[in-house]
Design an enzyme around this catalytic site. Structure first.
Site, PDB file in Angstrom:
ATOM      1  N   ALA A   1       8.402  -5.799  -5.472  1.00 51.56           N
ATOM      2  CA  ALA A   1       8.447  -4.296  -5.114  1.00 51.56           C
ATOM      3  C   ALA A   1       8.358  -4.418  -3.471  1.00 51.56           C
ATOM      4  O   ALA A   1       7.693  -5.150  -3.020  1.00 51.56           O
ATOM      5  CB  ALA A   1       7.505  -3.637  -5.812  1.00 51.56           C
TER       6      ALA A   1
ATOM      7  N   SER B   1       8.542 -12.491 -11.433  1.00 54.39           N
ATOM      8  CA  SER B   1       9.475 -11.311 -11.483  1.00 54.39           C
ATOM      9  C   SER B   1      10.298 -11.381 -12.756  1.00 54.39           C
ATOM     10  O   SER B   1      10.262 -12.590 -13.153  1.00 54.39           O
ATOM     11  CB  SER B   1      10.484 -11.360 -10.163  1.00 54.39           C
TER      12      SER B   1
ATOM     13  N   LEU C   1       4.076  -2.371  -9.384  1.00 55.68           N
ATOM     14  CA  LEU C   1       4.914  -2.089 -10.324  1.00 55.68           C
ATOM     15  C   LEU C   1       5.088  -0.424 -10.266  1.00 55.68           C
ATOM     16  O   LEU C   1       4.315   0.308  -9.615  1.00 55.68           O
ATOM     17  CB  LEU C   1       4.745  -2.315 -11.754  1.00 55.68           C
TER      18      LEU C   1
ATOM     19  N   HIS D   1       1.472   0.760 -14.537  1.00 63.29           N
ATOM     20  CA  HIS D   1       0.342   0.482 -14.075  1.00 63.29           C
ATOM     21  C   HIS D   1      -0.740   0.171 -14.943  1.00 63.29           C
ATOM     22  O   HIS D   1      -1.460  -0.960 -15.046  1.00 63.29           O
ATOM     23  CB  HIS D   1      -0.287   1.447 -13.015  1.00 63.29           C
TER      24      HIS D   1
ATOM     25  N   LYS E   1      -1.756   2.407  -6.066  1.00 62.53           N
ATOM     26  CA  LYS E   1      -2.152   3.688  -6.370  1.00 62.53           C
ATOM     27  C   LYS E   1      -0.788   4.661  -6.803  1.00 62.53           C
ATOM     28  O   LYS E   1       0.284   3.936  -6.305  1.00 62.53           O
ATOM     29  CB  LYS E   1      -3.001   4.472  -5.403  1.00 62.53           C
TER      30      LYS E   1
ATOM     31  N   ARG F   1      10.271   7.312  -6.771  1.00 64.93           N
ATOM     32  CA  ARG F   1       9.468   8.447  -6.509  1.00 64.93           C
ATOM     33  C   ARG F   1      10.017   9.660  -6.984  1.00 64.93           C
ATOM     34  O   ARG F   1       9.615  11.023  -7.043  1.00 64.93           O
ATOM     35  CB  ARG F   1       9.170   8.568  -5.104  1.00 64.93           C
TER      36      ARG F   1
END
Length: 328
Positions: free
Chosen positions: A10, A34, A72, A77, A95, A163
């Site tokens: 990532a 990966s 990730l 998570h 986070k 996001r």
């Protein structure tokens, strides 16, 4: 040397955390995993890591690493933190480590059962910027703290970005709402009692894109707004009866401005500017995590701390659905 395995290729790991781990005095990146072996090998070669794995499970089963760093998508998570802990690896997870406070109970159980360190990667808590703010407040530099004010915004409408994808744990509060909350709690040592909030969602994505929050800490209030669809801005101000502290680039150090803390006195006649050149908060995070994982006394973000922070985020969501205060 403390050996990290990187669980995925990532962007945040590639650009920020992995270079910092490699630069840390007591750490090394030993492996990259990966689901695409070619991607793992390319990233491993870039950082001179000797091992590359074509699956996460294969790396977790390897004895070439002591810990994993997990960047990730948020929705994965909890699952992979538990899998890493069950494999006997220490875990530094991006986070938010979970999307609900109750999920963190599973992580605490996995940590205790496997006797490993699990920490949420709140790099700000290792920064000398925030250590300075904490010490100024503890010393009484601004007298009685009455109000904390904050903002964290950026603009991102990329439909392919995690996001903006609810199924991957997207949204403004999980991504950036956690920063005004963790830093306020970090420097004051106080916990919020109740919260008021309003939240807007993107009609296309369904993710929360704007929140305005008022949190009651008893002795003081925290008010902040965050957005994933506003012009980029970051600021945190701690206002007391003898002065105030302004943190100029509070979260993404040196990307939204200089790494500076300004202390201004009561009548605005005198200011002190504390500058932190190249504070390297990601590097400090890796070094502190490695020391704690190897048994040294070190302040890290505990899962209990993470649970308290997530309880506030959970309450913000609930408060956004009603008028008035929501208990935390």
């Amino acid at each position: 040397m403390f050996r990290f395995g990187i669980l995925s290729t990532a962007k945040i790991g590639r650009d920020l955390v992995v270079p910092a781990i490699q630069d840390a005095e007591n750490c090394v990146v030993s492996a990259v995993a990966s689901r695409d072996l070619a991607k793992a090998r390319a990233m491993a070669d870039r950082f001179s890591a000797p091992h590359a794995f074509g699956s996460y499970e294969e790396m977790l089963a390897s004895d070439t690493i002591d810990a994993v760093y997990i960047p990730l998508p948020t929705s994965q998570h909890v699952e992979w933190t538990i899998k890493a802990a069950n494999a006997g690896k220490h875990v530094l997870c991006e986070k938010p480590i979970a999307l609900r406070a109750s999920e963190i109970d599973q992580l605490i159980a996995a940590r205790d059962r496997n006797r490993v360190l699990i920490a949420e990667a709140f790099m700000v808590t290792y920064s000398p910027v925030w250590r300075k703010v904490r010490s100024l407040i503890e010393e009484g530099a601004i007298g009685r703290l009455r109000h904390v004010q904050g903002a964290f915004t950026y603009f991102n409408r990329d439909p392919g970005n995690m996001r903006n994808i609810p199924e991957l744990g997207g949204g403004g509060l999980p991504d950036i709402g956690v920063y005004p909350t963790i830093t306020t709690r970090f420097v004051t040592g106080k916990e919020p009692l109740r919260v008021q909030a309003s939240t807007d969602r993107d009609p296309e994505f369904g993710t929360d894109i704007y929140s305005s929050v008022r949190a009651d800490f008893g002795d003081f209030e925290l008010s902040f707004y965050i957005s994933t669809q506003l012009a980029a801005r970051q600021v945190m101000v701690f206002h007391g009866d003898k002065g105030f502290i302004e943190v100029k680039s509070p979260f993404n150090a040196d990307r939204y401005g200089r790494e500076e803390v300004e202390l201004t006195n009561q009548n605005h006649a005198q200011s002190q500017l504390f500058r932190f050149q190249d504070a390297r908060q990601y590097k400090l995070q890796a070094e502190a995590f490695a020391r704690a994982a190897t048994g040294e006394q070190e302040e890290v973000v505990t899962l209990e701390n993470s649970r308290l922070n997530q309880k506030l985020i959970d309450a913000i969501y609930r408060a956004s659905e009603k008028d008035g205060w929501e208990e935390i």
